[in-house]
Design a protein around this motif. Sequence first.
Motif, PDB file in Angstrom:
ATOM      1  N   GLY A  83     -20.656  59.396  31.227  1.00  0.00           N
ATOM      2  CA  GLY A  83     -21.694  59.232  32.244  1.00  0.00           C
ATOM      3  C   GLY A  83     -21.099  58.812  33.567  1.00  0.00           C
ATOM      4  N   VAL A  84     -21.698  59.310  34.620  1.00  0.00           N
ATOM      5  CA  VAL A  84     -21.229  59.022  35.966  1.00  0.00           C
ATOM      6  C   VAL A  84     -22.083  57.925  36.561  1.00  0.00           C
ATOM      7  N   LYS A  85     -21.441  56.928  37.110  1.00  0.00           N
ATOM      8  CA  LYS A  85     -22.170  55.857  37.788  1.00  0.00           C
ATOM      9  C   LYS A  85     -22.309  56.234  39.250  1.00  0.00           C
ATOM     10  N   THR A  86     -23.469  55.960  39.801  1.00  0.00           N
ATOM     11  CA  THR A  86     -23.731  56.307  41.199  1.00  0.00           C
ATOM     12  C   THR A  86     -24.337  55.126  41.930  1.00  0.00           C
ATOM     13  N   GLY A  87     -24.354  55.224  43.247  1.00  0.00           N
ATOM     14  CA  GLY A  87     -24.976  54.182  44.063  1.00  0.00           C
ATOM     15  C   GLY A  87     -24.354  52.827  43.817  1.00  0.00           C
ATOM     16  N   ASN A  88     -25.190  51.812  43.655  1.00  0.00           N
ATOM     17  CA  ASN A  88     -24.708  50.448  43.438  1.00  0.00           C
ATOM     18  C   ASN A  88     -24.184  50.225  42.028  1.00  0.00           C
ATOM     19  N   ASN A  89     -24.344  51.199  41.143  1.00  0.00           N
ATOM     20  CA  ASN A  89     -23.864  51.073  39.763  1.00  0.00           C
ATOM     21  C   ASN A  89     -22.438  51.552  39.595  1.00  0.00           C
ATOM     22  N   GLY A  90     -21.830  52.077  40.646  1.00  0.00           N
ATOM     23  CA  GLY A  90     -20.493  52.629  40.523  1.00  0.00           C
ATOM     24  C   GLY A  90     -19.596  52.197  41.660  1.00  0.00           C
ATOM     25  N   ASN A  91     -18.362  52.682  41.616  1.00  0.00           N
ATOM     26  CA  ASN A  91     -17.382  52.354  42.635  1.00  0.00           C
ATOM     27  C   ASN A  91     -16.426  53.524  42.753  1.00  0.00           C
ATOM     28  N   ILE A  92     -16.497  54.260  43.847  1.00  0.00           N
ATOM     29  CA  ILE A  92     -15.585  55.384  44.078  1.00  0.00           C
ATOM     30  C   ILE A  92     -14.399  54.835  44.839  1.00  0.00           C
ATOM     31  N   ARG A  93     -13.236  54.859  44.208  1.00  0.00           N
ATOM     32  CA  ARG A  93     -12.040  54.282  44.795  1.00  0.00           C
ATOM     33  C   ARG A  93     -11.342  55.255  45.733  1.00  0.00           C
ATOM     34  N   SER A  94     -10.949  54.751  46.876  1.00  0.00           N
ATOM     35  CA  SER A  94     -10.129  55.555  47.779  1.00  0.00           C
ATOM     36  C   SER A  94      -8.659  55.420  47.383  1.00  0.00           C
ATOM     37  N   ASP A  95      -8.336  54.360  46.659  1.00  0.00           N
ATOM     38  CA  ASP A  95      -6.996  54.117  46.116  1.00  0.00           C
ATOM     39  C   ASP A  95      -7.195  53.743  44.648  1.00  0.00           C
ATOM     40  N   CYS A  96      -6.658  54.548  43.742  1.00  0.00           N
ATOM     41  CA  CYS A  96      -6.883  54.354  42.304  1.00  0.00           C
ATOM     42  C   CYS A  96      -6.522  52.970  41.808  1.00  0.00           C
TER      43      CYS A  96
END
Length: 151
Positions: free
Chosen positions: A134-147
């Motif tokens: 499952g993919v987390k989106t919005g405030n439920n996730g964190n897309i990293r610009s640096d892994c």
Amino acid sequence: MFASHGLSQADMVALSAAHTVGFSHCNKFSNRIYNFSPGNPVDPSLNKAYATQLQQMCPKDVDPDIAINMDPNTPRTFDNVYFKNLELGQGLFTSDQVLFTDARSQPTVKTWAKDNAAFQQAFITAITKLGRVGVKTGNNGNIRSDCSVLN
């Protein structure tokens, strides 16, 4: 954490083999070749010749934009050479090499180092399971610009 999502230890070992393609900036592993521990500046789990090669490609004050292949042997091929490299002490990251030095995962590494077809099938199974997490989106996730850094 991953087991709760249906991913096994073997799945995680298979997914780690994504490091058979791609590159890393020197600063992401320089501690292994210069500052591993007070008694061992170089990580003793690293193949000595490979450590020397890494030091030549990544001198201490190297430009941070310099990057090297994560797989020194077949860097543009998705294959089981990643596991063969681990057997030879050529895992670029500590998290890679520990898969061979840890008795719990070493049998899997050895099996897949010998059998590319078995590895490929295991990777397909693991990546399919991961896709179902499952993919987390919005405030439920964190897309990293640096892994390596949580935003």
